[in-house]
Design an enzyme around this catalytic site. Structure first.
Site, short mmCIF file in Angstrom:
data_model
loop_
_atom_site.label_atom_id
_atom_site.label_comp_id
_atom_site.label_asym_id
_atom_site.label_seq_id
_atom_site.Cartn_x
_atom_site.Cartn_y
_atom_site.Cartn_z
N CYS A 132 -5.14 56.72 2.02
CA CYS A 132 -4.67 57.92 2.73
C CYS A 132 -5.24 59.18 2.06
O CYS A 132 -6.32 59.14 1.44
CB CYS A 132 -3.14 57.95 2.80
N ASP A 201 5.25 59.76 -0.34
CA ASP A 201 6.07 60.60 0.53
C ASP A 201 7.49 60.71 0.02
O ASP A 201 8.14 61.74 0.17
CB ASP A 201 6.06 60.07 1.96
C1 RUB Z 1 0.41 61.14 3.96
C2 RUB Z 1 0.63 60.26 2.79
C3 RUB Z 1 0.36 60.86 1.43
C4 RUB Z 1 1.66 61.50 0.91
C5 RUB Z 1 1.41 62.33 -0.35
O1 RUB Z 1 0.85 60.56 5.16
O2 RUB Z 1 1.08 59.13 2.86
O3 RUB Z 1 -0.04 59.89 0.50
O4 RUB Z 1 2.22 62.35 1.88
O5 RUB Z 1 0.60 63.45 -0.04
P1 RUB Z 1 0.65 61.38 6.54
P2 RUB Z 1 0.60 64.74 -1.00
O6 RUB Z 1 -0.82 61.57 6.73
O7 RUB Z 1 1.29 60.52 7.58
O8 RUB Z 1 1.38 62.69 6.38
O9 RUB Z 1 0.26 64.24 -2.35
O10 RUB Z 1 -0.44 65.65 -0.42
O11 RUB Z 1 1.97 65.31 -0.96
#
Ligand code: RUB
Length: 332
Positions: A132, A201
């Site tokens: 991701c 998340d």
């Molecule tokens: C995003 C996702 C990221 C976390 C952490 O999922 O799984 O790994 O949100 O991101 P989506 P960050 O694309 O469905 O939002 O470190 O930027 O908070």
């Protein structure tokens, strides 16, 4: 029932952008929510303090209802609305604006601080495998590069929305060598990886890591291959509700993200499921890297208690007494 007070355009727009994933990623969602609340505070034309508070809570609920899994969103609302105080509208407005600014500063600082911690786990010449797109995870690579280490990356594309493309592009901007692979090639390429590096998340009290669907399978494969799994997650990702036994709701998204209607009809009658996240059990995670240092997942609960106590308040909800009064219920 009373009518909810009007929302600032920025609140409606931000909520829509979060729901459609124009704004995505847990930390980015939290920052956008804080900005939207600041706009609401600036624009609310409330006649008195009670009306101002109601307008802010309404904005909070509109934002809260967008995506259920990323706890950074309710934690952002907790931080900002929890600091709303004052006896008149101007004092309340100022308190919300001060809180949203402090929150945004804190987000940036936390990401930089955890990046330094995560970078210390990476050695010169290491290869990370990513899943991701996580700004917290990328901060670790960015700081390793700043420390003069050469880092390479194997980037999973991350179906169905291909957030791996964003990761690949941002890593290239850092000068990192990138190999992009389809998700199903991950196990084969784990032999070339020194770390799996992902974001989160939400983190549950038992150290379970909720992150983009596919993280748990990657972690199981990595453990089998002996590749350590590092989760980069600032403390805003800690889910206080899980302290009292609640589970994290996993968002199910529209099937059209997975397959277009025509192709689907060509296949015949099938169900299509599109869960956005999964849970990696703590035994598959080697370290959770936060701005307060790195933790084995099983000990994250200590940090969670320190930060949230035993209960998580919900300052976006109408207090029962006030909504009863507003609805014209007789005073006790
Ligand atoms: C995003 C996702 C990221 C976390 C952490 O999922 O799984 O790994 O949100 O991101 P989506 P960050 O694309 O469905 O939002 O470190 O930027 O908070």
């Amino acid at each position: 029932m009373t009518d909810d007070p009007p929302l600032a355009d920025a609140v409606d727009d931000t909520a829509a952008d979060i729901a459609t994933m124009e704004i995505r990623g847990a930390a980015t969602i939290a920052a956008a929510a804080a900005d939207a609340l600041a706009a609401q505070a600036r624009e609310t034309e409330a006649e008195g303090p009670a009306a101002f508070r109601r307008a802010m809570r309404h904005a909070g609920r509109r934002l809260y209802d967008t995506r259920p899994t990323a706890v950074s969103l309710p934690n952002a609302l907790r931080y900002t609305l929890g600091r709303m105080e004052g006896d008149d509208v101007e004092a309340l407005r100022e308190s919300v604006l001060a809180a949203t600014t402090a929150f945004t500063d804190r987000l940036g600082r936390a990401q930089r601080d955890l990046g330094r911690v995560g970078a210390n786990r990476l050695r010169d010449g290491d290869t990370v495998m990513t899943h991701c797109h996580s700004t917290d995870a990328l901060s670790c690579v960015e700081h390793a590069v700043e420390q003069g280490k050469e880092v390479s990356a194997i980037v999973k594309e991350t179906r169905p929305r291909n957030q791996g493309h964003i990761t690949a592009s941002e890593l290239r901007d850092l000068g990192v060598d990138v190999t992009l692979i389809v998700d199903s090639a991950a196990r084969r390429y784990l032999d070339e990886a020194d770390h799996v590096l992902v974001g989160a998340d939400s983190i549950a009290a038992d150290g379970g890591v909720v992150n983009k669907i596919g993280t748990s399978g990657l972690a199981v494969n990595a453990r089998e291959r002996g590749v350590p799994i590092m989760v980069a997650a600032q403390t805003i990702k800690l889910h206080p509700d899980t302290l009292t036994g609640h589970t994290v709701e996993i968002e199910m998204r529209d099937e059209t993200e997975v397959i277009d209607t025509e192709t689907r009809e060509g296949i015949g009658e099938v169900e299509v499921h599109n869960p956005a996240f999964d849970v990696t059990p703590p035994r598959y995670v080697d370290a959770i890297v936060t701005e307060s240092g790195q933790f084995p997942p099983e000990s994250i609960v200590t940090l969670m208690r320190e930060l949230f106590g035993e209960s998580a308040d919900r300052p976006w909800e109408e207090p029962e007494r006030e909504s009863a009064d507003a609805a014209g219920a007789p005073a006790e």
